[in-house]
Design a protein around this motif. Structure first.
Motif, PDB file in Angstrom:
ATOM      1  N   LEU A  33       0.809  -1.214   0.000  1.00 54.02           N
ATOM      2  CA  LEU A  33       0.000   0.000   0.000  1.00 54.02           C
ATOM      3  C   LEU A  33       0.847   1.272   0.000  1.00 54.02           C
ATOM      4  CD1 LEU A  33      -2.801  -1.023   2.547  1.00 54.02           C
ATOM      5  CD2 LEU A  33      -2.794  -1.243   0.053  1.00 54.02           C
ATOM      6  N   ALA A  34       2.164   1.138  -0.010  1.00 53.25           N
ATOM      7  CA  ALA A  34       3.034   2.316  -0.004  1.00 53.25           C
ATOM      8  C   ALA A  34       2.889   3.085  -1.321  1.00 53.25           C
ATOM      9  CB  ALA A  34       4.484   1.899   0.204  1.00 53.25           C
ATOM     10  N   PRO A  35       2.689   4.406  -1.276  1.00 54.48           N
ATOM     11  CA  PRO A  35       2.563   5.198  -2.511  1.00 54.48           C
ATOM     12  C   PRO A  35       3.834   5.117  -3.347  1.00 54.48           C
ATOM     13  CG  PRO A  35       1.823   6.460  -0.598  1.00 54.48           C
ATOM     14  CD  PRO A  35       2.499   5.233  -0.068  1.00 54.48           C
ATOM     15  N   ALA A  36       3.670   4.956  -4.656  1.00 50.58           N
ATOM     16  CA  ALA A  36       4.834   4.821  -5.540  1.00 50.58           C
ATOM     17  C   ALA A  36       5.744   6.032  -5.446  1.00 50.58           C
ATOM     18  CB  ALA A  36       4.358   4.616  -6.977  1.00 50.58           C
ATOM     19  N   PRO A  86       5.828 -10.325  -3.793  1.00 50.03           N
ATOM     20  CA  PRO A  86       4.491 -10.920  -3.939  1.00 50.03           C
ATOM     21  C   PRO A  86       3.736 -10.844  -2.624  1.00 50.03           C
ATOM     22  CG  PRO A  86       6.146 -12.649  -3.781  1.00 50.03           C
ATOM     23  CD  PRO A  86       6.891 -11.350  -3.798  1.00 50.03           C
ATOM     24  N   LEU A  87       3.319  -9.620  -2.265  1.00 49.74           N
ATOM     25  CA  LEU A  87       2.606  -9.369  -1.014  1.00 49.74           C
ATOM     26  C   LEU A  87       1.207  -8.863  -1.312  1.00 49.74           C
ATOM     27  CD1 LEU A  87       5.242  -7.484   1.172  1.00 49.74           C
ATOM     28  CD2 LEU A  87       4.040  -9.557   1.836  1.00 49.74           C
ATOM     29  N   THR A  88       0.263  -9.225  -0.468  1.00 45.27           N
ATOM     30  CA  THR A  88      -1.075  -8.654  -0.561  1.00 45.27           C
ATOM     31  C   THR A  88      -1.524  -8.294   0.843  1.00 45.27           C
ATOM     32  OG1 THR A  88      -2.193 -10.783  -0.299  1.00 45.27           O
ATOM     33  CG2 THR A  88      -1.664 -10.081  -2.545  1.00 45.27           C
ATOM     34  N   PRO A  89      -2.242  -7.175   1.012  1.00 42.11           N
ATOM     35  CA  PRO A  89      -2.738  -6.827   2.348  1.00 42.11           C
ATOM     36  C   PRO A  89      -3.625  -7.901   2.946  1.00 42.11           C
ATOM     37  CG  PRO A  89      -2.988  -4.991   0.824  1.00 42.11           C
ATOM     38  CD  PRO A  89      -2.616  -6.186   0.002  1.00 42.11           C
ATOM     39  N   GLY A 137      13.744  -2.275   5.686  1.00 43.09           N
ATOM     40  CA  GLY A 137      12.350  -2.682   5.698  1.00 43.09           C
ATOM     41  C   GLY A 137      11.456  -1.653   6.356  1.00 43.09           C
ATOM     42  N   ILE A 138      10.364  -1.294   5.672  1.00 45.42           N
ATOM     43  CA  ILE A 138       9.420  -0.298   6.178  1.00 45.42           C
ATOM     44  C   ILE A 138       8.026  -0.900   6.189  1.00 45.42           C
ATOM     45  CG2 ILE A 138       8.377   1.959   5.734  1.00 45.42           C
ATOM     46  CD1 ILE A 138      11.001   2.768   4.366  1.00 45.42           C
ATOM     47  N   GLY A 139       7.349  -0.806   7.342  1.00 47.24           N
ATOM     48  CA  GLY A 139       6.004  -1.358   7.442  1.00 47.24           C
ATOM     49  C   GLY A 139       6.012  -2.854   7.236  1.00 47.24           C
ATOM     50  N   LEU A 140       5.164  -3.338   6.333  1.00 48.52           N
ATOM     51  CA  LEU A 140       5.134  -4.764   6.044  1.00 48.52           C
ATOM     52  C   LEU A 140       6.463  -5.229   5.450  1.00 48.52           C
ATOM     53  CD1 LEU A 140       3.348  -7.213   6.264  1.00 48.52           C
ATOM     54  CD2 LEU A 140       2.357  -6.667   4.043  1.00 48.52           C
ATOM     55  N   GLY A 141       7.203  -4.318   4.807  1.00 51.17           N
ATOM     56  CA  GLY A 141       8.528  -4.648   4.306  1.00 51.17           C
ATOM     57  C   GLY A 141       9.494  -5.005   5.417  1.00 51.17           C
ATOM     58  N   ASP A 153      -7.347  -5.889   8.048  1.00 47.42           N
ATOM     59  CA  ASP A 153      -5.946  -6.101   7.715  1.00 47.42           C
ATOM     60  C   ASP A 153      -5.093  -4.920   8.157  1.00 47.42           C
ATOM     61  OD1 ASP A 153      -6.096  -8.640   6.582  1.00 47.42           O
ATOM     62  OD2 ASP A 153      -6.790  -7.834   4.680  1.00 47.42           O
ATOM     63  N   GLN A 154      -5.676  -3.724   8.185  1.00 48.52           N
ATOM     64  CA  GLN A 154      -4.914  -2.554   8.590  1.00 48.52           C
ATOM     65  C   GLN A 154      -4.692  -2.515  10.100  1.00 48.52           C
ATOM     66  OE1 GLN A 154      -5.952   1.267   6.778  1.00 48.52           O
ATOM     67  NE2 GLN A 154      -7.245   0.151   5.342  1.00 48.52           N
TER      68      GLN A 154
END
Length: 216
Positions: A19-22, A44-47, A76-80, A142-143
């Motif tokens: 979900l990170a803005p490009a 290959p991630l999905t919320p 790594g940031i957030g889910l990363g 999920d959030q």
């Protein structure tokens, strides 16, 4: 000493959530490129399936191998950050160090209402009355669902820094909790930065990263 004086001998791998803005990812990559070569593998991630980390971890390892590098600094940031922990836990020899950010975001009114509903064990039919129906409810859950990184942390042996904005109260506790759970980690408050600093001040992230890398 400038940021460029701290160029890393190994590639930096920038890992963010789906979900990170490009635009913010590009700004962070541009800032990090002052420190060395930067890889941004497609994950290959999905919320909807935040716990599925094995395939994203393999994508990171493939990108590092394709760059002809034995190891890398995982940013790594957030889910990363969860993906970075997975890589470090399963392939520690491929990870030189970790730069992690929890990147917790304020919940919207809809997200808060879903979370409160689940806490109160409301029937599913009540949740489906939310704007957008069931898909909106699932996305909101999920959030607010807390990532379960605790099973990974005892296995993460590479050194780590967990960065957060000095005035970002939402991430202060989460960052210090993560750093405490890791065997070889330090929580680092970035002076003068508040909520959303990674998006609004990517250069400060690169400067903080340079200071952390300098200490290794």
């Amino acid at each position: 000493m400038s940021v460029e004086d701290d160029r890393s001998a190994v590639p930096l791998v920038l890992l963010t959530g789906p979900l990170a803005p490009a635009g913010s990812v590009l700004a962070l990559r541009t800032a990090l490129e002052r420190l060395g070569s930067v890889l941004t593998p497609a994950l290959p991630l999905t919320p909807a399936r935040p716990a599925d980390l094995s395939r994203p971890a393999l994508a990171v390892l493939a990108a590092v191998s394709a760059a002809n590098a034995d190891g890398a600094v995982l940013c790594g940031i957030g889910l990363g950050a969860m993906v970075a922990l997975q890589v470090a836990a399963t392939h520690p020899r491929r990870v030189s160090s970790l730069l992690l950010c929890t990147a917790v975001q304020p919940a919207s009114a809809t997200v808060r209402s879903v979370h409160q509903g689940m806490t109160g064990v409301l029937p599913a039919r009540v949740l489906q009355l939310l704007p957008g129906g069931r898909p909106q409810a699932v996305a909101a859950l999920d959030q607010v669902r807390r990532p379960d990184y605790l099973p990974l942390t005892p296995l993460v042996t590479p050194p780590a820094h967990v960065l957060y904005g000095e005035h970002d109260r939402l991430n202060d506790r989460a960052s210090r909790r993560l750093a405490h759970a890791l065997p070889n980690a330090t929580a680092v408050a970035v002076p003068g930065c508040g909520p959303g600093w990674l998006t609004s001040q990517p250069d400060r992230y690169a400067e903080a990263a340079a200071r952390c890398l300098r200490g290794w």
